[in-house]
Design an enzyme around this catalytic site. Structure first.
Site, short mmCIF file in Angstrom:
data_model
loop_
_atom_site.label_atom_id
_atom_site.label_comp_id
_atom_site.label_asym_id
_atom_site.label_seq_id
_atom_site.Cartn_x
_atom_site.Cartn_y
_atom_site.Cartn_z
N ASN A 61 45.62 45.50 47.24
CA ASN A 61 44.43 45.13 48.02
C ASN A 61 43.72 46.38 48.53
O ASN A 61 44.35 47.39 48.83
CB ASN A 61 44.77 44.16 49.17
CG ASN A 61 45.84 44.64 50.11
OD1 ASN A 61 46.73 45.39 49.72
ND2 ASN A 61 45.79 44.21 51.35
N GLU A 115 40.88 47.42 51.30
CA GLU A 115 40.09 46.95 52.45
C GLU A 115 38.90 47.87 52.74
O GLU A 115 38.73 48.91 52.10
CB GLU A 115 41.03 46.84 53.66
CG GLU A 115 42.11 45.80 53.42
CD GLU A 115 42.98 45.51 54.63
OE1 GLU A 115 42.92 46.26 55.63
OE2 GLU A 115 43.73 44.51 54.57
N CYS A 123 41.21 41.37 47.61
CA CYS A 123 42.64 41.06 47.47
C CYS A 123 43.22 41.72 46.21
O CYS A 123 42.50 41.93 45.22
CB CYS A 123 42.86 39.56 47.33
SG CYS A 123 42.40 38.61 48.77
N GLU A 132 45.03 40.50 43.94
CA GLU A 132 44.94 39.66 42.74
C GLU A 132 43.60 39.85 42.02
O GLU A 132 43.54 39.93 40.80
CB GLU A 132 45.09 38.17 43.09
CG GLU A 132 46.45 37.79 43.64
CD GLU A 132 46.57 37.95 45.16
OE1 GLU A 132 45.85 38.79 45.74
OE2 GLU A 132 47.38 37.23 45.75
N CYS A 136 45.19 33.60 48.04
CA CYS A 136 44.17 32.91 48.84
C CYS A 136 43.30 32.04 47.93
O CYS A 136 43.37 32.13 46.70
CB CYS A 136 43.32 33.92 49.60
SG CYS A 136 42.03 34.69 48.58
N CYS A 195 41.06 33.84 45.32
CA CYS A 195 41.87 34.37 44.21
C CYS A 195 42.34 33.26 43.29
O CYS A 195 42.41 33.44 42.08
CB CYS A 195 43.05 35.18 44.75
SG CYS A 195 42.51 36.73 45.50
N1 THU Z 1 45.46 39.68 50.58
C1 THU Z 1 45.72 39.89 49.26
O1 THU Z 1 45.53 40.99 48.74
N2 THU Z 1 46.19 38.85 48.55
C2 THU Z 1 46.50 37.63 49.05
O2 THU Z 1 46.94 36.77 48.30
C3 THU Z 1 46.30 37.35 50.47
C4 THU Z 1 45.65 38.42 51.25
C5 THU Z 1 44.98 40.82 51.38
C6 THU Z 1 43.58 40.72 51.88
C7 THU Z 1 43.63 41.64 53.08
O3 THU Z 1 43.47 42.98 52.63
C8 THU Z 1 45.05 41.49 53.58
O4 THU Z 1 45.80 40.95 52.52
C9 THU Z 1 45.19 40.59 54.80
O5 THU Z 1 44.54 39.39 54.60
#
Ligand code: THU
Length: 159
Positions: A60, A62, A71, A73, A111, A114
């Site tokens: 991920n 940010e 994310c 994925e 999520c 994704c």
């Molecule tokens: N996140 C993912 O990378 N994948 C998921 O399936 C759930 C959430 C990330 C998004 C954000 O950077 C952090 O996790 C917290 O939500």
């Protein structure tokens, strides 16, 4: 009344996985350290086994403007789609290291956005994507197709 049901496997830990799945999960766990997650401190790693037998990983990413973050994925799917033409995904392992907690010991699922992106990839190659979900340790959930996680999803067939 209609009913929606699906079956999945839950293993106590990665020892019960076959060699290929175990390797894929270990890659997903390993790359959590490459995540850029200074805002959530939730470091997600994903690793895909492609039909050409290559393994691609992603994390991920940010941003100070929170909604800009992506994310692990979707970073993974974009990378694979950019690197290869016409290569389906067999399995994706997803792990996380929650640095706000002393333990990352239970599986988390992708999520909603994704899930929709994973299904687009499945439909594009007419090939189910198996998911292996696990934290840095503990239980592993195996789902046979990403589409099972999003009943009544929207697809090109609806347009
Ligand atoms: N996140 C993912 O990378 N994948 C998921 O399936 C759930 C959430 C990330 C998004 C954000 O950077 C952090 O996790 C917290 O939500």
């Amino acid at each position: 009344m209609k009913e929606y049901k699906f079956s999945y496997l839950e293993l106590e830990n990665d020892n019960e996985l076959g060699q290929q799945d175990k390797l894929l999960l270990s890659k997903a766990r390993e790359v959590t350290s490459h995540a850029y997650a200074p805002y959530s401190n939730f470091f997600v790693g994903s690793a895909a086994l492609l039909s050409n037998k290559k393994i691609i990983t992603a994390t991920n990413q940010e941003n100070a403007s929170f909604p800009v973050g992506i994310c692990a994925e979707r970073v993974l799917l974009s990378a694979i789609s950019s690197l290869y033409d016409n290569v389906a995904i067999d399995t994706i392992a997803i792990s996380y290291n929650n640095k706000k907690s002393s333990k990352s010991d239970h599986p988390v699922a992708p999520c909603g956005i994704c899930r929709q992106s994973l299904i687009e990839f499945e439909n594009r190659f007419n090939h189910p994507i198996r998911l292996l979900l696990s934290g840095m340790e503990g239980k592993v959930i195996i789902i046979e197709s990403a589409s099972q996680l999003l009943p009544f999803h929207f697809s090109s067939k609806d347009m």
